[in-house]
Design a protein around this motif. Structure first.
Motif, PDB file in Angstrom:
ATOM      1  N   ASN A  67      29.657  74.155  50.377  1.00  7.05           N
ATOM      2  CA  ASN A  67      31.268  74.613  50.314  1.00  7.05           C
ATOM      3  C   ASN A  67      32.138  75.819  51.070  1.00  7.05           C
ATOM      4  O   ASN A  67      33.308  75.741  51.327  1.00  7.05           O
ATOM      5  CB  ASN A  67      31.890  74.949  48.825  1.00  7.05           C
ATOM      6  CG  ASN A  67      31.285  73.964  48.173  1.00  7.05           C
ATOM      7  OD1 ASN A  67      31.109  72.765  48.716  1.00  7.05           O
ATOM      8  ND2 ASN A  67      31.260  73.937  46.968  1.00  7.05           N
ATOM      9  N   GLN A 193      40.001  71.870  47.424  1.00 11.95           N
ATOM     10  CA  GLN A 193      39.322  71.517  46.101  1.00 11.95           C
ATOM     11  C   GLN A 193      39.278  69.710  46.585  1.00 11.95           C
ATOM     12  O   GLN A 193      40.219  68.913  47.232  1.00 11.95           O
ATOM     13  CB  GLN A 193      40.072  71.422  44.883  1.00 11.95           C
ATOM     14  CG  GLN A 193      39.246  71.012  43.644  1.00 11.95           C
ATOM     15  CD  GLN A 193      39.740  70.877  42.081  1.00 11.95           C
ATOM     16  OE1 GLN A 193      40.580  70.446  42.378  1.00 11.95           O
ATOM     17  NE2 GLN A 193      38.884  71.440  40.875  1.00 11.95           N
ATOM     18  N   SER A 195      39.325  65.833  45.153  1.00 11.72           N
ATOM     19  CA  SER A 195      38.165  64.587  44.001  1.00 11.72           C
ATOM     20  C   SER A 195      38.677  63.446  44.788  1.00 11.72           C
ATOM     21  O   SER A 195      38.447  62.997  45.880  1.00 11.72           O
ATOM     22  CB  SER A 195      39.543  65.133  43.372  1.00 11.72           C
ATOM     23  OG  SER A 195      40.738  65.132  43.919  1.00 11.72           O
ATOM     24  N   ASP A 203      34.811  67.079  40.072  1.00 12.34           N
ATOM     25  CA  ASP A 203      35.883  67.674  41.964  1.00 12.34           C
ATOM     26  C   ASP A 203      34.790  69.161  41.890  1.00 12.34           C
ATOM     27  O   ASP A 203      34.179  68.954  41.203  1.00 12.34           O
ATOM     28  CB  ASP A 203      37.382  68.213  40.605  1.00 12.34           C
ATOM     29  CG  ASP A 203      38.243  66.802  40.356  1.00 12.34           C
ATOM     30  OD1 ASP A 203      37.852  66.146  40.650  1.00 12.34           O
ATOM     31  OD2 ASP A 203      39.553  67.632  39.310  1.00 12.34           O
ATOM     32  N   SER A 204      35.185  68.814  42.872  1.00 14.70           N
ATOM     33  CA  SER A 204      34.224  70.392  43.690  1.00 14.70           C
ATOM     34  C   SER A 204      35.277  71.815  43.169  1.00 14.70           C
ATOM     35  O   SER A 204      35.914  71.560  42.463  1.00 14.70           O
ATOM     36  CB  SER A 204      34.127  69.835  44.901  1.00 14.70           C
ATOM     37  OG  SER A 204      35.915  70.824  45.776  1.00 14.70           O
ATOM     38  N   ASP A 206      35.767  75.457  44.388  1.00 13.80           N
ATOM     39  CA  ASP A 206      36.075  75.735  45.374  1.00 13.80           C
ATOM     40  C   ASP A 206      35.758  75.691  47.096  1.00 13.80           C
ATOM     41  O   ASP A 206      34.427  75.827  47.075  1.00 13.80           O
ATOM     42  CB  ASP A 206      37.540  77.107  45.990  1.00 13.80           C
ATOM     43  CG  ASP A 206      37.872  77.466  44.313  1.00 13.80           C
ATOM     44  OD1 ASP A 206      38.942  77.027  43.724  1.00 13.80           O
ATOM     45  OD2 ASP A 206      37.958  78.973  44.520  1.00 13.80           O
TER      46      ASP A 206
END
Length: 263
Positions: A67, A193, A195, A203-204, A206
């Motif tokens: 991420n 984010q 989705s 959802d991821s 951050d």
């Protein structure tokens, strides 16, 4: 002020596409985030795609965290532009027939301490992010689509892929980033984010695209503090830790990235 900047974005659009046409033709080269589904949640794995010999930037060809990935602005006419980090969905199977959306949640910056020498062994401490000044605006566009640009003042979202199928794995999903100054002393963190419309996929957390200044050499480009910030913002490869443990774990990863050298 905002309208003037958006007009400037449109005027510079052709220049941006020209400046990066050679890089885009190579396809997938450079720092990217590969969108993955792990334990029924979206993650983005940072990597250097199609690396050339000696292209390891010190953070690893595949980052040891999720991420977060960085790249650098290129100065152009009083502004800074970038076409990376980009995105990929190399394994489309978990996301077939669905859409993936990327939403900008906020933009901040870190002004790291003065770098002594090449900065490779300097302790940068814990990064402290602060809001952009009133004179700074970052705009992000999605070229090749009809989706309007978004910016650090009004935020917004892009649909990165619609009705995903096997051919999506061959697509370059690249954004264009533009800042209305030529950055010199700050590193910018765009917080996103991911989705999806796929049922059962969360959802991821951050996701960060980090952008550092242009310049000559590691010092001017703030290379080592940028790697430190990238690692600080990244998550682990096994699970997303609780907020209290994220900072500790991230700081443990920073020296690993800084000690690596090109082979």
């Amino acid at each position: 002020m905002k309208n003037q900047f958006l007009n400037r974005v449109l005027c510079l659009g052709a220049l941006i596409l020209t400046a990066f046409s050679a890089a885009q033709a190579l396809g997938h080269d450079g720092r990217r985030l590969d969108i993955q589904v792990i334990d029924d949640q979206l993650f983005a794995q940072g990597l250097l795609s199609n690396p050339q010999p000696g292209s390891n930037d010190g953070g690893g060809l595949v980052r040891p965290y999720f991420n977060s990935i960085h790249d650098h602005f290129t100065n152009l006419g009083g502004t800074g532009i970038a076409s990376l980090p980009g995105f990929d969905i190399t394994n489309t199977t978990p996301l077939l027939s669905s859409d993936v959306t990327l939403t900008l949640l906020g933009v901040s910056k870190w002004t790291p301490p003065t770098i002594i020498g090449d900065g490779s062994t300097q302790d940068f401490g814990t990064p402290v992010l602060e809001p952009l000044s009133s004179a700074e605006t970052i705009s992000v566009g999605f070229p090749g689509t009809s989706q309007p640009s978004i910016d650090s003042n009004s935020l917004g979202a892009f649909t990165l892929a619609s009705n995903i199928d096997a051919s999506t794995a061959d697509a370059d999903i690249d954004l264009n980033y533009l800042i209305n100054i030529e950055p010199t002393s700050s590193i910018y963190a765009l917080r996103w984010q991911l989705s999806t419309t796929q049922a059962g996929i969360a959802d991821s957390g951050d996701v960060y695209t980090v952008l550092a200044p242009d310049g000559v050499g590691f010092a001017e480009r703030l290379h080592y503090p940028t790697l430190a910030l990238e690692a600080f913002l990244g998550t682990t490869t096994t699970a997303v830790p609780e907020p209290g443990s994220l900072a500790l774990l991230s700081m443990m990863l920073i020296p690993i990235g800084l000690r690596r050298r090109r082979s």
